[in-house]
Design an enzyme around this catalytic site. Structure first.
Site, PDB file in Angstrom:
ATOM      1  CG  ASN A  62      -0.427  -0.211   2.527  1.00 40.90           C
ATOM      2  OD1 ASN A  62       0.533  -0.952   2.708  1.00 40.90           O
ATOM      3  ND2 ASN A  62      -1.027   0.423   3.515  1.00 40.90           N
ATOM      4  CD  GLU A  64      -1.423   4.805   4.619  1.00 37.62           C
ATOM      5  OE1 GLU A  64      -2.047   3.854   5.098  1.00 37.62           O
ATOM      6  OE2 GLU A  64      -0.890   5.683   5.332  1.00 37.62           O
ATOM      7  CB  CYS A  73      -5.279  -1.211  -1.949  1.00 38.24           C
ATOM      8  SG  CYS A  73      -6.656  -0.305  -1.240  1.00 38.24           S
ATOM      9  CD  GLU A  75      -5.389  -5.756  -1.375  1.00 36.88           C
ATOM     10  OE1 GLU A  75      -4.716  -4.702  -1.194  1.00 36.88           O
ATOM     11  OE2 GLU A  75      -6.285  -6.113  -0.608  1.00 36.88           O
ATOM     12  CB  CYS A 110     -10.958  -2.167   0.067  1.00 35.55           C
ATOM     13  SG  CYS A 110     -10.211  -1.630  -1.500  1.00 35.55           S
ATOM     14  CB  CYS A 113      -8.687  -4.557  -3.783  1.00 37.70           C
ATOM     15  SG  CYS A 113      -7.535  -3.181  -3.531  1.00 37.70           S
TER      16      CYS A 113
END
Length: 159
Positions: A62, A64, A73, A75, A110, A113
């Site tokens: 990830n 940010e 993310c 993924e 999430c 993803c």
């Protein structure tokens, strides 16, 4: 009226010792890349690793950004990289883990993803095994993306 139900099947492993070696290697790569996560705001490092049909493994974490939601993310970081650089290879499996979790079960992707995994699976016409790992806890293995996103949106362009 007709009542229906959706059932989700998955395999639960209590330890890595009982898992196939190729899945353990994927999990280890996800853990390794999670340590390099850029997650200064959430302090929740996540790693994801994919295995392609040629056996190669790629990983992402990830990333940010203070201008939320500009981050990405783990993924989607790895899936978009693989799709951009190796469009002729199919994704066989993805392993996802976090270095920190208060839950007794593995973290799950999430909704964004899950949709990306679903579309990649659909477009390659081959299932993607999804391995959700918890450090010091169980690992769940799902046979394909619809297990994590039943009744998924699949655009008309792909049909």
């Amino acid at each position: 009226m007709k009542q229906n139900s959706i059932t989700i099947d998955y395999i639960e492993y209590e330890s890595l010792d009982s898992m196939p070696a190729e899945d353990v290697a994927l999990i280890e790569k996800a853990v390794e890349i999670a340590r390099k996560s850029y997650s200064p705001y959430s302090k929740f490092p996540v790693g994801a690793a994919v295995r392609l049909d040629n056996g190669e493994i790629y990983a992402g974490n990830n990333q940010e950004n203070v201008a939320y939601p500009s981050g990405t993310c783990a993924e989607r970081t790895v899936l978009n990289y693989v799709n951009a650089n190796f469009p002729d290879n199919n994704i066989e499996a993805i392993a996802i883990t976090s270095l920190k979790s208060n839950s007794s079960i593995p973290i799950t992707p999430c909704g964004f993803c899950r949709q990306v995994i679903m579309e990649m699976e659909y477009s390659q016409h081959q299932n993607i095994r999804i391995i959700l790992h918890k450090i010091g806890g169980p690992t769940y293995v799902f046979h394909s993306a619809p297990a994590l996103l039943p009744l998924a949106f699949i655009g008309e362009m792909l049909q």
